[in-house]
Motif scaffolding. Structure first.
Motif, PDB file in Angstrom:
ATOM      1  N   SER A  34       0.853  -1.183   0.000  1.00 46.08           N
ATOM      2  CA  SER A  34       0.000   0.000   0.000  1.00 46.08           C
ATOM      3  C   SER A  34       0.887   1.231   0.000  1.00 46.08           C
ATOM      4  N   GLY A  35       0.425   2.272  -0.651  1.00 45.73           N
ATOM      5  CA  GLY A  35       1.227   3.475  -0.670  1.00 45.73           C
ATOM      6  C   GLY A  35       0.578   4.583  -1.462  1.00 45.73           C
ATOM      7  N   ASP A  36       1.286   5.698  -1.528  1.00 49.44           N
ATOM      8  CA  ASP A  36       0.836   6.882  -2.255  1.00 49.44           C
ATOM      9  C   ASP A  36       1.806   7.174  -3.390  1.00 49.44           C
ATOM     10  N   LEU A  37       1.266   7.515  -4.524  1.00 52.30           N
ATOM     11  CA  LEU A  37       2.066   7.853  -5.694  1.00 52.30           C
ATOM     12  C   LEU A  37       1.725   9.264  -6.145  1.00 52.30           C
ATOM     13  N   THR A  38       2.740   9.997  -6.544  1.00 55.30           N
ATOM     14  CA  THR A  38       2.538  11.325  -7.123  1.00 55.30           C
ATOM     15  C   THR A  38       3.163  11.342  -8.510  1.00 55.30           C
ATOM     16  N   SER A  39       2.335  11.589  -9.488  1.00 53.25           N
ATOM     17  CA  SER A  39       2.807  11.663 -10.874  1.00 53.25           C
ATOM     18  C   SER A  39       2.503  13.053 -11.413  1.00 53.25           C
ATOM     19  N   TRP A  40       3.330  13.515 -12.323  1.00 62.39           N
ATOM     20  CA  TRP A  40       3.169  14.888 -12.787  1.00 62.39           C
ATOM     21  C   TRP A  40       3.630  15.016 -14.240  1.00 62.39           C
ATOM     22  N   MET A  68       5.020   6.181 -12.064  1.00 61.44           N
ATOM     23  CA  MET A  68       5.425   5.349 -10.940  1.00 61.44           C
ATOM     24  C   MET A  68       4.867   3.941 -11.127  1.00 61.44           C
ATOM     25  N   THR A  69       5.707   2.933 -10.853  1.00 61.80           N
ATOM     26  CA  THR A  69       5.300   1.537 -11.004  1.00 61.80           C
ATOM     27  C   THR A  69       5.624   0.781  -9.723  1.00 61.80           C
ATOM     28  N   PRO A  70       4.667   0.659  -8.815  1.00 58.33           N
ATOM     29  CA  PRO A  70       4.919  -0.077  -7.572  1.00 58.33           C
ATOM     30  C   PRO A  70       4.897  -1.582  -7.811  1.00 58.33           C
ATOM     31  N   PRO A  71       5.416  -2.381  -6.880  1.00 60.90           N
ATOM     32  CA  PRO A  71       5.373  -3.841  -7.027  1.00 60.90           C
ATOM     33  C   PRO A  71       3.939  -4.336  -7.193  1.00 60.90           C
ATOM     34  N   GLY A  72       3.764  -5.351  -8.026  1.00 61.01           N
ATOM     35  CA  GLY A  72       2.448  -5.934  -8.248  1.00 61.01           C
ATOM     36  C   GLY A  72       1.593  -5.180  -9.235  1.00 61.01           C
ATOM     37  N   SER A  73       2.140  -4.162  -9.892  1.00 53.10           N
ATOM     38  CA  SER A  73       1.334  -3.336 -10.791  1.00 53.10           C
ATOM     39  C   SER A  73       0.835  -4.109 -11.999  1.00 53.10           C
ATOM     40  N   GLY A  74       1.667  -5.004 -12.521  1.00 52.32           N
ATOM     41  CA  GLY A  74       1.303  -5.656 -13.758  1.00 52.32           C
ATOM     42  C   GLY A  74       0.390  -6.849 -13.602  1.00 52.32           C
ATOM     43  N   ASN A  75       0.675  -7.723 -12.613  1.00 43.52           N
ATOM     44  CA  ASN A  75      -0.076  -8.981 -12.514  1.00 43.52           C
ATOM     45  C   ASN A  75      -0.698  -9.200 -11.144  1.00 43.52           C
ATOM     46  N   PHE A  76      -0.651  -8.182 -10.266  1.00 39.98           N
ATOM     47  CA  PHE A  76      -1.289  -8.256  -8.946  1.00 39.98           C
ATOM     48  C   PHE A  76      -0.714  -9.397  -8.104  1.00 39.98           C
ATOM     49  N   ALA A  77       0.489  -9.854  -8.427  1.00 39.73           N
ATOM     50  CA  ALA A  77       1.079 -10.996  -7.727  1.00 39.73           C
ATOM     51  C   ALA A  77       2.316 -10.531  -6.973  1.00 39.73           C
ATOM     52  N   LEU A  78       2.172 -10.340  -5.671  1.00 40.18           N
ATOM     53  CA  LEU A  78       3.278  -9.938  -4.821  1.00 40.18           C
ATOM     54  C   LEU A  78       3.983 -11.164  -4.254  1.00 40.18           C
ATOM     55  N   VAL A  79       5.298 -11.053  -4.096  1.00 37.95           N
ATOM     56  CA  VAL A  79       6.066 -12.124  -3.469  1.00 37.95           C
ATOM     57  C   VAL A  79       6.783 -11.553  -2.257  1.00 37.95           C
ATOM     58  N   ALA A  80       7.167 -12.459  -1.341  1.00 35.68           N
ATOM     59  CA  ALA A  80       7.823 -12.027  -0.109  1.00 35.68           C
ATOM     60  C   ALA A  80       9.168 -11.379  -0.421  1.00 35.68           C
ATOM     61  N   ASN A  81       9.493 -10.335   0.322  1.00 37.79           N
ATOM     62  CA  ASN A  81      10.759  -9.640   0.124  1.00 37.79           C
ATOM     63  C   ASN A  81      11.919 -10.532   0.525  1.00 37.79           C
ATOM     64  N   SER A  82      12.934 -10.582  -0.335  1.00 41.21           N
ATOM     65  CA  SER A  82      14.090 -11.432  -0.060  1.00 41.21           C
ATOM     66  C   SER A  82      15.305 -10.858  -0.750  1.00 41.21           C
ATOM     67  N   ALA A  83      16.431 -10.868  -0.048  1.00 44.05           N
ATOM     68  CA  ALA A  83      17.673 -10.373  -0.641  1.00 44.05           C
ATOM     69  C   ALA A  83      18.176 -11.289  -1.739  1.00 44.05           C
ATOM     70  N   SER A  84      17.612 -12.482  -1.852  1.00 41.53           N
ATOM     71  CA  SER A  84      18.050 -13.424  -2.872  1.00 41.53           C
ATOM     72  C   SER A  84      17.103 -13.471  -4.067  1.00 41.53           C
ATOM     73  N   SER A  85      16.074 -12.639  -4.069  1.00 44.64           N
ATOM     74  CA  SER A  85      15.078 -12.665  -5.139  1.00 44.64           C
ATOM     75  C   SER A  85      15.341 -11.560  -6.150  1.00 44.64           C
TER      76      SER A  85
END
Length: 757
Positions: free
Chosen positions: A496-502, A524-541
């Protein structure tokens, strides 16, 4: 005397009345002149419509005529698409340079309209009347007034994504007229097309419109592959030519196709295989089909819209658009992959591995947009403003299938039998097993609430400032089930978040018919924008869809000029731009972790011309040159421990060009066109020896089309379209491994009879 009004119906009557009274006025002037009274000269002017050229966008967010809009906007009108016999969105987009098509990942074949624009994937940025259109579907043109292509970062226009622009499809709506336009077409590969556009006036201020479509037939140059579809789009309008108008409209499309997995690339220019025998192999027949008779693609699409507009006065208009839409894509396709000589030097023994791929996807959207357009003065300076509130819910459900043997929650699933195909003599009758549903799925939803405002401030007759801003709150939630160690494991994701585009631009008009502009914009393109599929945050991903990642930001700058020439019949545009996309996930070999430092940069120049050279000669042409590169973009292969750097962007040719022109000789119209695409890189890794890479690029190609039409009378027009006139064999799209390709359509033809009443 020049007559201007938004109520063109009234203008026509008024102009006719004035024309009818001109002889009497001339007589009166002569009579009065004899008595010493001179009447002023009356001149009625009317600007004829130019078939290919549009002066304004149908998008109310673009507050100015296209001539004074500081960005690249191409409007592809139905008149030109009709001449070309275009039936699909992908065919329409051939009229704009800088767009290329995609085939899909190594293990999958992309479904629906999949394309790149100016170096970025754009299929998730397709809109209908300004509302996002979801789904892996192939869109038909039967219910479209025009296709609008807006290029450059456009987050302020449409919200998240839109790194390189968006496609806006404008629906046909009722008008106060009684008209029927229908087409009956038959072509090579036993193709048949039927369309009808019926508009009826209901009383003084209401009208009904019905658009119908039926297409059926095989695919030229391909065995077994066929397409069948029909569409119905009814609409009704009330209050036309009044201050308040209401539109109720819907569209319903059904498709039943045999999908095409393409052909192996063996023998093509650039093919490479470590097996010397295979490396010297000949090309397969271009019509070979490697799938099964059981392959299918069934697509259902429905949308319902309600649009209400109210003209408060000549300077203020309020609008509200509500839409519910859904699409289902049920698809079973056979793909091809690795080649095998099977220890034989005889090509008759060679085979190609096959895969069975399933797309089981449901999309749903619920949207409400409230907006206003206003003109007013501030301290003596004219403002033209557009503002609005957008509320939207977008959902996508993808179900997973498998073919490998595995045990899930204690239930054993045997391997699905998928025998390889004979490389040079495949049999569609081979028994191929169907993938089984694993119970895994991804169910995602993004909810959006956005406020936007755009304004053009006219400093004087020559200078104007154009700007806009969009504040957007989004929430993406993912509910999923994955198969892990033989068990179905539920999961979830939340972002969830706020985006400002101009966007901001300055426009200078050295003459009334020209403009020079400089503009800036972001998206602005946040995670999950294209396919609504979020994955867990990982330093190896390496995924850009991880929870908690910063949104990618695209920044765009464009310098351009636009001119209306030949008495405003011909539009000429030229633009140079730079687009940079930041915060892509990249690998750090020193810390052995992924972080957001990758960047994509696209520099380009684009030239366009559209309109009339003479009253009988129409033209639409465009040329685009671009250079794409990736900066600080590293990837890591865990299986080999190799870290590599990506330098370019796949499927992004340096040069593309398109042309369509027609000339009328009385009742005969002759037309034709060509399109050119330079080499498209598949291998984009720095330092790679291309001689040991399979199909490192798609070779350049050009294709020519021709058209001849003859009008029998005011009601009947005959048209013949010939596509790929010189029967050029070329690769239209290639998969990411280079193993399979889809060739462009060979020489083909369609004969169409058009009826208008």
């Amino acid at each position: 005397m020049t007559i201007r009004s938004r109520k063109h119906h009234h203008v026509n009557h008024l102009a006719a009345l004035i024309a009818a009274t001109l002889p009497a006025l001339a007589t009166a002037q002569t009579s009065e002149g004899e008595n010493g009274v001179d009447l002023p000269e009356m001149v009625v002017t009317s600007k004829a419509e130019v078939p290919y050229k549009a002066d304004r966008s149908a998008n109310a967010k673009l507050t100015q005529p296209l001539l004074d809009t500081p960005k690249t906007v191409q409007v592809i009108k139905k008149e030109m698409l009709r001449e070309q016999g275009a039936g699909s969105l992908m065919e329409a987009l051939r009229n704009t340079p800088g767009i290329t098509m995609q085939l899909g990942e190594n293990g999958n074949t992309a479904a629906g309209d999949t394309f790149m624009m100016r170096g970025f994937s754009t299929q998730q940025s397709t809109f209908v009347d300004g509302v996002r259109d979801l789904g892996a579907v192939s869109r038909d043109l039967f219910n479209l007034e025009q296709v609008e292509v807006v290029k450059g970062a456009a987050g302020s226009d449409i919200g998240r994504g839109a790194s390189s622009g968006y496609i806006n499809l404008i629906s046909k709506l009722p008008t106060l007229s009684d008209e029927i336009f229908a087409t009956v077409g038959y072509g090579t590969a036993d193709k048949s097309n039927l369309t009808a556009d019926i508009n009826r006036q209901l009383g003084d201020n209401a009208a009904f419109r019905l658009n119908l479509m039926r297409r059926d037939g095989d695919v030229d140059g391909r065995d077994q592959v066929d397409n069948s579809s029909y569409g119905v789009a009814p609409s009704i309008a009330f209050g036309l030519e009044t201050d308040t108008h209401l539109y109720l409209y819907s569209q319903h499309v059904r498709q039943d196709n045999t999908p095409d997995g393409g052909i192996p690339t063996i023998g093509m220019s650039g093919f490479y295989n470590a097996n010397a025998a295979l490396n010297a192999g000949a090309k397969v027949d271009s019509d070979n089909y490697y799938g099964s008779k059981g392959d299918y693609e069934r697509i259902d699409g429905d949308m319902f819209s309600v649009k209400l507009e109210h003209d408060v006065n000549e300077a203020l208009t309020l609008r509200n658009l509500s839409r519910w839409g859904r699409s289902n894509n049920d698809r079973l396709l056979t793909g091809i992959n690795a080649l095998s000589a099977n220890g034989s030097s005889d090509p008759a023994d060679w085979t190609v591995a096959r895969t069975r791929q399933v797309v089981d996807q449901e999309n749903q959207i619920l949207a409400n947009q409230t907006s206003l357009s206003a003109s007013f003065d501030t301290f003596g300076l004219r403002n033209e403003l557009a503002a609005g509130l957008e509320l939207m819910s977008e959902k996508q459900l993808n179900r997973s299938y498998a073919t490998a043997a595995q045990t899930i929650d204690g239930v054993a699933y045997p391997a699905v039998s998928i025998p390889p195909a004979n490389l040079y003599d495949p049999d569609a009758g081979d028994a191929l097993g169907d993938p089984y549903k694993t119970g895994a799925y991804t169910d995602g939803e993004t909810r959006t609430a956005a406020l936007y405002v755009f304004d053009t401030l006219h400093l004087n007759a020559q200078w104007a400032l154009n700007g806009g801003v969009r504040f957007e709150h989004f929430r993406t939630e993912t509910d999923s089930v994955a198969i892990t160690s033989g068990a179905r494991v539920p999961g979830s994701g939340y972002e969830s978040g706020d985006l400002t585009s101009w966007n901001a631009g300055v426009v200078f008009k050295p003459l009334a018919n020209g403009s020079i502009y400089l503009s800036f914009a972001n998206s602005m393109t946040p995670p999950g924008s294209g396919n609504f599929a979020l994955v867990a945050n990982s330093a190896s991903s390496s995924s850009n869809e991880q929870e908690g990642l910063d949104a990618q930001e695209t920044r765009h700058v464009e310098l351009g000029t636009k001119w209306d020439l030949l008495d405003q019949r011909l539009a000429l545009t030229l633009a140079a731009y730079r687009t940079e996309n930041d915060n892509q996930v990249s690998y750090d070999s020193f810390t052995a972790r992924y972080f957001q430092e990758g960047k994509t940069r696209v520099d380009g120049v684009e030239l366009g011309v559209v309109g009339q050279i003479t009253n009988f000669w129409q033209v639409s042409a465009g040329v685009a040159h671009m250079h794409t590169e990736q900066l600080d973009q590293f990837s890591h292969r865990a299986s080999t421990g190799v870290t590599s750097e990506n330098s370019g962007v796949r499927w992004s040719p340096e040069l593309t060009a398109t042309l369509w022109t027609s000339y009328s000789l009385g009742d005969l119209t002759l037309g034709g066109g060509a399109r050119y695409v330079s080499e498209q890189d598949r291998v984009i890794t720095s330092g790679t020896d291309l001689s040991t890479e399979n199909m490192p690029q798609i070779p350049s190609y050009w294709v020519a089309d021709a058209m001849a039409a003859y009008r029998l009378n005011e009601n009947v027009n005959l048209r013949l379209n010939v596509y790929n006139l010189f029967d050029e064999e070329y690769i239209e799209s290639l998969n990411n491994s280079g193993a399979r390709a889809r060739l462009g359509m060979p020489r083909s033809a369609m004969f169409t009879t058009e009826f208008s009443f």
